[in-house]
Design a protein around this motif. Structure first.
Motif, mmCIF file in Angstrom:
data_model
loop_
_atom_site.group_PDB
_atom_site.id
_atom_site.type_symbol
_atom_site.label_atom_id
_atom_site.label_comp_id
_atom_site.label_asym_id
_atom_site.label_seq_id
_atom_site.Cartn_x
_atom_site.Cartn_y
_atom_site.Cartn_z
ATOM 1 N N PRO B 10 0.822 -1.226 0.000
ATOM 2 C CA PRO B 10 0.000 0.000 0.000
ATOM 3 C C PRO B 10 0.852 1.270 0.000
ATOM 4 O O PRO B 10 0.531 2.231 -0.695
ATOM 5 C CB PRO B 10 -0.803 -0.107 1.303
ATOM 6 N N LEU B 11 1.946 1.216 0.740
ATOM 7 C CA LEU B 11 2.815 2.389 0.778
ATOM 8 C C LEU B 11 3.406 2.665 -0.596
ATOM 9 O O LEU B 11 3.422 3.822 -1.057
ATOM 10 C CB LEU B 11 3.948 2.156 1.780
ATOM 11 N N ALA B 12 3.884 1.598 -1.230
ATOM 12 C CA ALA B 12 4.503 1.783 -2.540
ATOM 13 C C ALA B 12 3.494 2.328 -3.533
ATOM 14 O O ALA B 12 3.808 3.198 -4.353
ATOM 15 C CB ALA B 12 5.083 0.457 -3.021
ATOM 16 N N ARG B 13 2.303 1.798 -3.450
ATOM 17 C CA ARG B 13 1.286 2.275 -4.394
ATOM 18 C C ARG B 13 0.928 3.721 -4.111
ATOM 19 O O ARG B 13 0.739 4.538 -5.028
ATOM 20 C CB ARG B 13 0.046 1.388 -4.290
ATOM 21 N N ALA B 14 0.793 4.019 -2.824
ATOM 22 C CA ALA B 14 0.466 5.407 -2.491
ATOM 23 C C ALA B 14 1.581 6.336 -2.948
ATOM 24 O O ALA B 14 1.335 7.422 -3.487
ATOM 25 C CB ALA B 14 0.246 5.535 -0.990
ATOM 26 N N ALA B 15 2.806 5.906 -2.770
ATOM 27 C CA ALA B 15 3.911 6.776 -3.147
ATOM 28 C C ALA B 15 3.983 6.962 -4.647
ATOM 29 O O ALA B 15 4.659 7.873 -5.118
ATOM 30 C CB ALA B 15 5.223 6.155 -2.643
ATOM 31 N N ALA B 16 3.281 6.127 -5.376
ATOM 32 C CA ALA B 16 3.301 6.287 -6.827
ATOM 33 C C ALA B 16 2.674 7.601 -7.262
ATOM 34 O O ALA B 16 2.837 8.009 -8.410
ATOM 35 C CB ALA B 16 2.578 5.113 -7.474
ATOM 36 N N ILE B 17 1.975 8.193 -6.336
ATOM 37 C CA ILE B 17 1.403 9.506 -6.660
ATOM 38 C C ILE B 17 2.508 10.478 -7.017
ATOM 39 O O ILE B 17 2.308 11.434 -7.761
ATOM 40 C CB ILE B 17 0.548 10.005 -5.484
ATOM 41 N N GLY B 18 3.693 10.203 -6.483
ATOM 42 C CA GLY B 18 4.808 11.080 -6.798
ATOM 43 C C GLY B 18 5.168 11.090 -8.273
ATOM 44 O O GLY B 18 5.853 11.992 -8.738
ATOM 45 N N TRP B 19 4.759 10.058 -8.994
ATOM 46 C CA TRP B 19 5.113 10.027 -10.413
ATOM 47 C C TRP B 19 4.093 10.767 -11.269
ATOM 48 O O TRP B 19 4.385 11.100 -12.415
ATOM 49 C CB TRP B 19 5.160 8.587 -10.926
#
Lengths: 229, 655
Positions: B10-19
């Motif tokens: 979930p963290l990795a997916r959420a951090a994908a917002i950075g892209w």
């Protein structure tokens, strides 16, 4: 001469051996300082998060969601904090084909809001709250914070280039079409063309947010991860 | 991807917002999680012990049993829990794997049991954590070696169709297989000893002739010694050529150590024959004679201990190398020092550094011949330091070598012990199994008995008949009965019972001589039915013995329903096929004719009317290796018959 010399040497050797033997028996104290303090090194950094109610108030997660999140977090990191190396390891596992360590470093800094070198559960859950439950403004704010490496309020071309290279690094070597040297730079140029309204070479937060809100694609993709938890 | 970090997805997916702001194109749609399951506790009941965990914990590893939908097979509706009939202790490690992401191997657990548990729950053993992985691998290797040992034992067992060459090779490698091999073994051993003693005695001065002083015996009785030498060398040559002929891979054999030793042992003789008595080459010839002493190494084929010693030295090569290196270093240092220390003194024996090597070696190994002694004070001091350090340098690597030797030796001992125990163990297992199989026949007989002698049963027979059998037993018996009906044949009591009895007796002896064993079997079988039909020739001893054993228990049933099962068709099932195969091997048509009895000879309840004289099908169990050898290797549990080439008696071991 050699006789005398050798005799002297022989006697010296005997004396040295004798001293060593005495030292073994503890009769002669050797003069070197023991650093006993090494023994008392802190065994583990433990961190206990704030109470459930406080977190509930600060984030947009429900009680149950916080429970689930904390259980997962604590399972992976029993000590309660994540340091940068662990974070890099974990994040690299999701991108086995490339090198995710640089981007993980930037991500870590984005999560570590108080810049103490470790991500605690509060940082973790705050970050997730913004990303998953926050308004578009907050999300864009977060993204800007990620790109602004030195946190000075401006995104320069160099910072953006670093970020871009880190992202492309995650793809790895085997891509189609082959990653060329100048691709990140071109991408950065494109980005700046779009974002930098007053062409002063840096992107401020307002320029960034304005520009993104006008871009349909970006708006749509911001809503993508709504239901991750 | 390591599923252990699924919690961070979930963290990795959420951090994908950075892209997102950087991306140029629209993003793909995210997969929806339709089953919005709340995180719930699930109960895992493993043999009564209840474990509870969150569902998401188990979902971390979706390719295992507990993480996938496979566990639904074990769901118990009434108690709302998942029930597994496995070992709860081993399950602890499995569940801890889900919880912590690390699989540990508990030391008290048996390696094969643990492997089975892992296989059941769908976890690959390779993810055992570093802390336990080495231990796991060591234990696994040990187990595998043990299994390999057992298998090698079975490889020794005779395959019926070995040709002469293979038989000979087997005889060479394992002298216990036949008498000829044993004889050969002892003869070669004797000649090796003779040859070595001859070489030694050759040099002893025996008696003086008047004109010269003591001459060695070799020169006095040249002819005798030459004859002795020739005889020995001839034997060795013949042995070597035979081995070369019998070897399965000649090239590999020629490269093996033992064969090189053989060659080196006999070569000097031939070279000596070829060379003339030249003056210049006779010096070389004398050197060659030294190689004759290599014959003593041929004893290593005869001695297990020698082989162990050699293997130990080979495996301790690194320690020995280190010992040598450190000794050399110390020798050079001390020799130099001693030389310079003694340089000044007059009439010193330390003429050069290499000359002082001798002193240093003698001193460091605490020999101390005394032919070179230091005279100066410095020399004496350094000499004493030299002897003290020599003791240390030698004492250090020695325990490593000793422990290596002890480990290998104990391993060997354990292997021998296991081999010895195996025969006794298998015999006991066999007895237990034949009891169960006999129960079937007993019941069958009782059934017939009750049919025919219905009302005139005595009390005990009544009890006998009413002996209750468990459901399992009766089902098994029914199965055997069905098989009988299918094949139109029937089972009979074989000499397996007597065999197992005699086996139990002979288990007292470690080494069972095969011939003796067979003899015992035959005798015991024969004794049971002394009044055999005289028409059976000795070659049909097998059929005779089987039948005799059977007839002992014969009950006169004039019109047994069994007679109808006598069909002497050639379409024999496997059971009979085995017997016929034996008969074929005996190559006597007469034996087969004895089987083709007329069906109307129903008067005698004689097993000669039976096709099957051997087999007992016991409760199917995995075919355990039998020391007496597997037979034709039937894939399903059937009787195993092994034949020895030398005698036509067939041993039957019922499994």
């Amino acid at each position: 001469m050699n006789l005398e010399g050798l005799e002297m040497i022989a006697v010296l050797v005997v004396v040295v051996l004798f001293v060593k033997v005495l030292e073994q028996f503890g009769l002669l104290e050797a003069s070197y300082d023991d650093s006993v303090e090494d023994e008392l090194e802190l065994s583990a950094v433990r961190h206990r998060p704030e109470g459930l109610e406080k977190l509930e108030a600060q984030t947009r997660f429900s009680r149950k969601e916080l429970q689930i999140l904390y259980r997962g977090f604590k399972n992976e990191c029993p000590s309660g904090v994540v340091n940068e190396d662990t974070f890099k390891d974990i994040y690299s596992q999701f991108f086995p084909q490339g090198d995710a360590s640089t981007y993980a470093h930037f991500l870590f800094n984005a999560f570590d809001t108080d810049h103490n070198g470790s991500v605690s559960f509060e940082d973790f859950v705050m970050g997730l709250s913004i990303l998953l439950r926050g308004s578009v403004q907050e999300k864009l704010n977060w993204a800007f914070n990620l790109y602004d490496i030195n946190k000075d309020g401006y995104i320069t071309k160099e910072e953006m280039l670093d970020i871009m290279k880190a992202i492309y690094d995650m793809m790895g070597k085997c891509t189609y079409p082959i990653l060329k040297e100048e691709t990140p730079r071109q991408h950065v140029d494109m980005f700046f063309q779009k974002m930098d309204k007053n062409k002063d070479g840096v992107v401020t937060i307002d320029e960034f947010i304005d520009c993104c809100q006008n871009d349909e694609n970006i708006m749509r993709s911001m809503q993508l991860f709504e239901n991750v938890i | 991807m390591a599923a252990g970090v699924a919690a961070w997805l979930p963290l990795a997916r959420a951090a994908a917002i950075g892209w997102m702001p950087v991306a140029n194109c629209p993003m793909p749609i995210a997969p929806r999680d339709h089953s919005k399951r709340q995180d719930e506790l699930i109960i895992l009941n493993v043999s009564g012990r209840r474990f509870q965990t969150w569902r998401t914990t188990l979902d971390r590893y979706p390719d295992t049993l507990l993480g996938s939908s496979e566990k639904e097979f074990f769901y118990n509706e009434e108690t709302k829990e998942y029930f597994f009939d496995r070992d709860p202790d081993a399950f602890r490690s499995v569940l801890n794997f889900y919880r912590t992401g690390k699989l540990h191997y508990p030391r008290y657990e048996c390696i094969s049991a643990y492997d089975e548990e892992l296989a059941f729950f769908g976890i690959i053993p390779e993810i055992i954590g570093d802390c336990c992985y080495e231990e796991y691998k060591d234990r696994k290797r040990e187990n595998a070696e043990r299994l390999m040992d057992d298998q090698e034992e079975n490889k020794d067992s005779k395959l019926p169709n070995m040709n002469f060459r293979e038989t000979m090779w087997r005889a060479f490698e394992n002298p216990h297989t036949s008498t000829m091999a044993l004889v050969f073994y002892y003869v070669t051993g004797f000649f090796i000893a003779v040859s070595v003693i001859t070489n030694v005695v050759e040099t002893v001065p025996c008696g003086s002739t008047p004109n010269q002083k003591d001459v060695p015996c070799g020169e006095r009785y040249t002819v005798a010694f030459f004859c002795m030498d020739t005889a020995c060398v001839m034997i060795f040559t013949v042995e070597y050529l035979l081995r070369l002929f019998a070897a399965p891979s000649r090239y590999r054999f020629m490269r093996s150590v033992m064969s090189i030793i053989d060659v080196v042992a006999i070569l000097p003789y031939y070279i000596g024959l070829v060379m003339t008595n030249n003056e210049d080459v006779s010096g070389a010839f004398v050197t060659l004679r030294v190689f004759r002493v290599f014959r003593i190494f041929k004893f290593s084929r005869h001695s297990q201990g020698l082989r162990i010693l050699g293997y130990t030295l080979k495996s301790c090569a690194s320690e020995l190398g280190f010992l040598l290196f450190s000794l050399t270093m110390a020798i050079i240092i001390f020799a130099t020092v001693m030389f310079y220390a003694e340089k000044g003194s007059s009439s010193s024996k330390f003429t050069s550094i290499p000359a002082s090597f001798w002193y240093t070696i003698v001193t460091m190994t605490t020999l101390g011949y005394g032919d070179m002694v230091p005279k100066t004070i410095a020399g004496k001091i350094f000499g004493s330091i030299c002897s003290l350090s020599g003791v240390l340098v030698i004492a250090l690597p020695v325990p490593v070598i000793v422990s290596n030797f002890s480990r290998i030796y104990h391993q060997n001992q354990r292997a021998d012990k296991r081999r010895a125990q195996k025969k006794a163990r298998l015999a006991r297992i066999r007895i237990a199994k034949t009891c169960s199989s006999n129960a079937y026949l007993q019941r069958k007989r009782n059934g017939l008995l009750s049919e025919l002698l219905d009302l005139t049963t005595s009390e005990e027979e009544q009890q006998h008949l009413n002996k209750s059998t468990s459901l399992l037993e009766s089902q098994h018996h029914h199965l055997l009965h069905c098989l009988e009906k299918t094949t139109s044949l029937s089972l009979s009591l074989s000499l397996s019972l007597s065999l197992s009895l005699s086996l139990a007796v002979s288990q007292a002896h470690e080494f069972i001589d095969e011939q003796m064993f067979e003899q015992n079997c035959v005798e015991s079988a024969l004794q049971s039915y002394p009044s055999r039909s005289p028409s059976l020739s000795s070659q049909e001893g097998f059929t005779g013995t089987c039948c005799s054993c059977r007839s002992r228990k014969s009950i006169p049933l004039p019109n047994s329903s069994m007679s109808t099962t006598h069909t002497h068709t050639q379409g024999l099932q496997e059971l009979s096929a085995l017997h016929i195969q034996c008969a074929e091997q005996q190559g006597h048509s007469s034996s087969r004719s004895s089987l083709n009895m007329q069906p109307n000879e129903v008067g005698r309840f004689n097993c000669r009317e039976r096709q099957i004289t051997t087999a007992i099908i016991s409760i199917p169990s995995p075919p355990a290796p039998i020391p007496e050898g597997d037979g034709h290797g039937p894939p399903n549990p059937g009787p195993s018959i092994s034949t020895t080439a030398s005698s036509n008696i067939v041993k039957v071991s019922a499994l």
